[in-house]
Design an enzyme around this catalytic site. Structure first.
Site, mmCIF file in Angstrom:
data_model
loop_
_atom_site.group_PDB
_atom_site.id
_atom_site.type_symbol
_atom_site.label_atom_id
_atom_site.label_comp_id
_atom_site.label_asym_id
_atom_site.label_seq_id
_atom_site.Cartn_x
_atom_site.Cartn_y
_atom_site.Cartn_z
ATOM 1 N N HIS A 183 32.358 -44.980 -12.073
ATOM 2 C CA HIS A 183 31.961 -46.389 -12.094
ATOM 3 C C HIS A 183 33.011 -47.262 -11.406
ATOM 4 C CE1 HIS A 183 30.058 -49.997 -14.086
ATOM 5 N NE2 HIS A 183 31.273 -50.465 -13.855
ATOM 6 N N GLU A 184 34.258 -47.158 -11.833
ATOM 7 C CA GLU A 184 35.305 -48.002 -11.262
ATOM 8 C C GLU A 184 35.549 -47.679 -9.795
ATOM 9 O OE1 GLU A 184 36.082 -50.492 -12.877
ATOM 10 O OE2 GLU A 184 35.380 -49.871 -14.842
ATOM 11 N N GLU B 40 27.864 -55.409 -9.643
ATOM 12 C CA GLU B 40 27.922 -54.124 -10.341
ATOM 13 C C GLU B 40 27.065 -53.050 -9.668
ATOM 14 O OE1 GLU B 40 29.690 -53.109 -12.960
ATOM 15 O OE2 GLU B 40 30.683 -55.027 -13.310
ATOM 16 N N ILE C 286 33.188 -63.053 -22.018
ATOM 17 C CA ILE C 286 32.733 -64.415 -21.746
ATOM 18 C C ILE C 286 33.764 -65.480 -22.095
ATOM 19 C CG2 ILE C 286 30.338 -63.712 -22.040
ATOM 20 C CD1 ILE C 286 30.296 -65.214 -24.706
ATOM 21 N N PHE C 287 34.790 -65.126 -22.876
ATOM 22 C CA PHE C 287 35.788 -66.130 -23.232
ATOM 23 C C PHE C 287 37.145 -65.904 -22.569
ATOM 24 C CE2 PHE C 287 32.938 -66.137 -27.045
ATOM 25 C CZ PHE C 287 32.362 -67.369 -26.778
ATOM 26 N N ALA C 288 37.342 -64.756 -21.977
ATOM 27 C CA ALA C 288 38.600 -64.506 -21.269
ATOM 28 C C ALA C 288 38.363 -63.688 -20.011
ATOM 29 C CB ALA C 288 39.600 -63.795 -22.188
ATOM 30 N N GLY D 40 35.154 -63.083 -16.620
ATOM 31 C CA GLY D 40 34.335 -63.808 -15.666
ATOM 32 C C GLY D 40 32.868 -63.851 -15.975
ATOM 33 N N TYR D 41 32.448 -63.516 -17.197
ATOM 34 C CA TYR D 41 31.024 -63.353 -17.460
ATOM 35 C C TYR D 41 30.410 -64.444 -18.324
ATOM 36 C CZ TYR D 41 30.619 -58.966 -15.029
ATOM 37 O OH TYR D 41 30.575 -58.021 -14.036
#
Length: 823
Positions: A603-604, A633, A736-738, A740-741
């Site tokens: 994946h990476e 992605e 979502i809080f730290a 990019g989503y």
């Protein structure tokens, strides 16, 4: 009307926190993508998509991936290489960046000699990861910012609406800060210390202030606007037009509001009073995001459980016991052994997951589950107030910019709209609900057949354990017993061989060419068919809970760029880093991987390939830059499919001691197990995506409903087992809080639609036809991997596939087409 943001270190750091690994991540044998040719028809979900991109305003360095990943160590002997390198990153600053900065800063920095020797300010071919310390951060960043302020003023005074007088000097300016800031932020992620953290926190407001100054530059904005309105506009390449229109100057760390449509999102159109308010919001969001991330890291590191009674470890495999014993040794229990203990368990992924999968001790599983789901939710590390403040400020920012909510801001530069994203999520939720309910009934029946006392009341800390037992029973596969067939060297050899087959590139060790931050880190060179280097990348091996963030990600070090080319070369080559957290070797055994860990590395590597194999010479749209968030992605999820391709899997699945290939019957069971609990895992991701959208569209900070009330409400339709009343997983929702989503977690499912359909092109060509596979691979390389952000992703997909994407291949691969759920 869009905005440009700051991406710390353009680290496209595709990372993933272990947010609910027991339920979020795909099970070891469950990729959710089954091979079967799709029906060729266009999808309404893609028919009205925009071609712009958005990066949230306060963007730390990592973009999490949806599956838990582990890292790896590749123990080949180091090779020193005297290869001449094709670029120096500060090549555009004669006579040298270090001397120029020192001279510029000499009036305000007392010790010029210290500045001149600061590794952050030196000319370098590759970042000096081995020599940067916390003491270099404050003076280095401040001197750099002072130097760049002068360059920005000079640019504003001389700017003209032309590529050489606007875009090229701007890219050079942005690149300098992005690379240097990227170095220190990368070290914070992989080699964290209190001193480094404090130094970055001190200079971060100054860095953000400069970003805002740059992003709100009227002379630069007016120059871009003039380019858009000039007679020469129609003659510009599509990549350059997207750069101007789509606000692509979002390269790492600095969001340059240079594109007309996006300029409003940088606050440039606001009056002075509102712009000042906007800037304060940006500064505060940056601080809150970093604090959130630090609290999660500290809360994860804080938890330790010492076990001395072997009975409490019943069911755990030798690999886990060895890891726990190693942890005990590191905590001062010098005589700890895998056989006799004592053992130390943490909330780090390689420690937490084995307990949830294999520990027969139900009380132990419950204790760890509760600890994990309440991380960073109490005391000095409580993220609750931080979340509320982040949501409040994001809403205020959206209102300032003329939007109804933050989700609308986010979608401005994505393929999807709020409506299209919600429509897709509901279609997938409806298809996943019935199978997920059946999954739970199957678990209850199986647990009852095994005489389990808890069979009538299975709950969160039971599902992973009994899922593993059911899978072993149903497919007669024990994940731990497969480890010996997946040693890291063989896996990496197979991965590199696949890259050569599909994309015509050779990958070779280049250890010693570039400084590294840890002795386990490997460095590689990527060469084209002529033998010429075209890219480089780092691999960071094992989990290091005391200093390294969990999860896995790909990060940008240098982007491909014609502007940043060293004298005598035509282009600066791209450099990436791939960071994972794989279970390290134990004793004399090499790193033996679970099947999930194999999927994660593939994946990476898919992310890294898009960064490294780009053919875009415009640095601001090369590789992953300016690729719409919900399309990024595609390459990573696409690469996971090859883990189930027979020839690929058999090339890596060799017993590390005997060399025996994985038995054919086990391979067939792996294929059969691909859709095991597909409904449950799909529903879990849909819960996260739906909650994310709800918080950024309808939630009112400070209103009658708390963030946890929203979680409980969304869970009614997305969780078969309701969350515990004390569930605080939001306090660890770094995506979502730290990350990019924010208002973009749906992107994983959106991209799964793209990747499933893309892989079906190889199925249509014939996976057993090597020539057809190679031809299709080259087409994939020349479109999806090569075009970067220089072309709208929908156009790129159509160029590769010959039509627009459809969600049906994903549903078919998952076996979910015939399911339905209550409204």
């Amino acid at each position: 009307m869009k905005r440009i943001t700051t991406i710390i270190a353009t680290t496209f750091v595709i990372a993933n926190t272990l947010m609910a690994t027991t339920t979020t991540s795909r099970a070891s044998l469950n990729l959710l993508l089954r091979r079967s040719p799709p029906k060729l028809r266009n999808s309404k979900f893609f028919s009205s998509s925009s071609s712009c991109q958005f990066r949230p305003s306060t963007l730390p360095k990592s973009y999490p991936c949806p599956i838990w990943s582990s890292s790896f160590s590749f123990c080949l002997p180091p090779r020193s290489t005297s290869t001449s390198l094709p670029f120096r990153h500060f090549s555009s600053s004669p006579p040298s960046m270090s001397s120029a900065i020192a001279a510029a800063a000499s009036s305000s920095v007392s010790d010029e000699s210290l500045l001149s020797s600061n590794p952050l300010l030196q000319d370098f071919d590759f970042p000096p990861f081995d020599s940067v310390d916390a003491e270099h951060v404050r003076p280095g960043i401040r001197a750099l910012l002072q130097h760049l302020e002068g360059e920005l003023e000079q640019l504003e005074n001389s700017v003209e609406p032309s590529w050489p007088k606007l875009v090229e000097p701007l890219e050079k300016l942005v690149d300098r800060l992005s690379v240097v800031w990227g170095v220190i932020n990368h070290l914070k992620a992989v080699k964290d210390t209190p001193e480094l953290r404090a130094a970055i926190e001190d200079v971060q407001p100054e860095k953000v202030k400069f970003q805002l100054r740059l992003g709100q530059s009227k002379p630069i904005y007016n120059a871009f606007k003039a380019i858009r309105e000039s007679p020469e506009w129609s003659s510009l390449s599509e990549a350059r037009q997207r750069l101007v229109e789509g606000n692509v100057l979002t390269i790492v760390l600095i969001t340059v509001s240079a594109q007309i449509k996006e300029a409003v999102l940088t606050g440039i159109a606001l009056d002075d009073e509102k712009r000042e308010e906007f800037n304060k919001i940006e500064q505060e969001l940056e601080k809150l995001s970093h604090k959130f991330s630090e609290n999660v890291l500290d809360a994860t590191k804080k938890f330790e459980k010492l076990i001395t009674d072997k009975k409490e470890m019943d069911g755990l495999p030798p690999s886990a016991l060895g890891l726990f014993a190693q942890a005990a040794v590191s905590k001062g229990h010098e005589n700890a052994t895998a056989e006799n203990g004592p053992w130390v368990i943490t909330l780090d992924a390689p420690s937490y997951l084995p307990v949830m999968q294999h520990a027969k001790n139900r009380a132990l599983r419950e204790e760890l589950y509760r600890a994990y789901l309440t991380r960073a939710s109490s005391g000095d590390l409580d993220n609750t107030a931080i979340i509320d403040q982040i949501l409040k400020l994001r809403l205020e920012k959206a209102k300032l910019l003329g939007y109804n909510n933050y989700a609308e801001v986010s979608m401005t530069m994505k393929m999807a709209t709020v409506e299209k994203a919600s429509e897709l999520l509901e279609k997938l939720r409806s298809a996943s609900w019935g199978p997920a309910v059946q999954d739970m009934e199957d678990l209850k029946s199986f647990a009852k057949s095994q005489g389990a006392e808890e069979s009538g009341s299975l709950t969160h800390w039971d599902t992973t354990f009994w899922s593993e037992r059911l899978r072993e029973s149903k497919y007669d596969i024990n994940e731990e017993e497969l480890r010996p067939y997946f040693s890291l060297p063989k896996v990496m050899d197979g991965l590199f061989s696949l890259a050569k087959t599909l994309f015509g590139v050779d990958i070779e060790p280049a250890d010693g060419v570039a400084p590294v931050w840890n002795s386990d880190v490997r460095f590689y060179r990527v060469k084209d068919s002529s033998g010429s280097p075209i890219a480089y990348f780092y691999f960071d091996p094992y989990s290091r809970p005391s200093e390294k963030r969990g999860g896995a990600w790909m990060g940008e070090v240098f982007s491909r760029s014609q502007v940043m080319a060293q004298k005598g070369t035509s282009v600066r080559l791209p450099v990436a880093h791939m960071v994972c957290n794989q279970t390290p070797p134990v004793g004399d055994k090499p790193s033996l991987m679970t099947f999930r860990e194999v999927e994660t590395v593939f994946h990476e590597f898919g992310h890294a390939l898009q960064h490294m194999l780009t053919k875009q010479d415009e640095g601001l749209v090369a590789g992953i830059r300016n690729v719409e968030w919900d399309a990024v992605e595609l390459p990573s999820q696409f690469m996971e499919n090859w883990c189930y391709h027979r020839d690929t899997l058999m090339s890596i699945a060799k017993h590390y001691q005997t060399g025996e290939t994985l038995p054919e019957e086990i391979y067939k069971k792996l294929l059969a197990a691909r859709t095991f609990r597909a409904g449950s895992f799909s529903l879990r991701q849909l819960k996260f995506a739906s909650l994310d959208l709800e918080l950024h569209t309808n939630y009112v900070p400070g209103g009658p409903e708390s963030i946890y009330d929203v979680d409980q409400r969304v869970s009614v339709k997305t969780q078969v087992i309701p969350p515990l009343p004390e569930d605080r997983f939001l306090c660890g929702f770094s995506h979502i809080f730290a990350g990019g989503y924010a208002a973009g977690y749906y992107s994983y499912k959106w991209a799964e639609v793209l990747s499933a359909d893309a892989f079906s092109a190889f199925e249509d060509a014939g996976l057993d036809d090597m020539k057809a596979v190679q031809e299709t691979g080259q087409r994939f390389r020349n479109t999806v991997l090569a075009l970067g952000g220089g072309k709208a992703p929908l156009k790129v997909f159509v160029e590769f596939r010959g039509r627009e994407p459809s969600p049906e291949p994903l549903l078919r691969h998952n076996g979910l087409l015939a399911a339905s759920a209550p409204a």
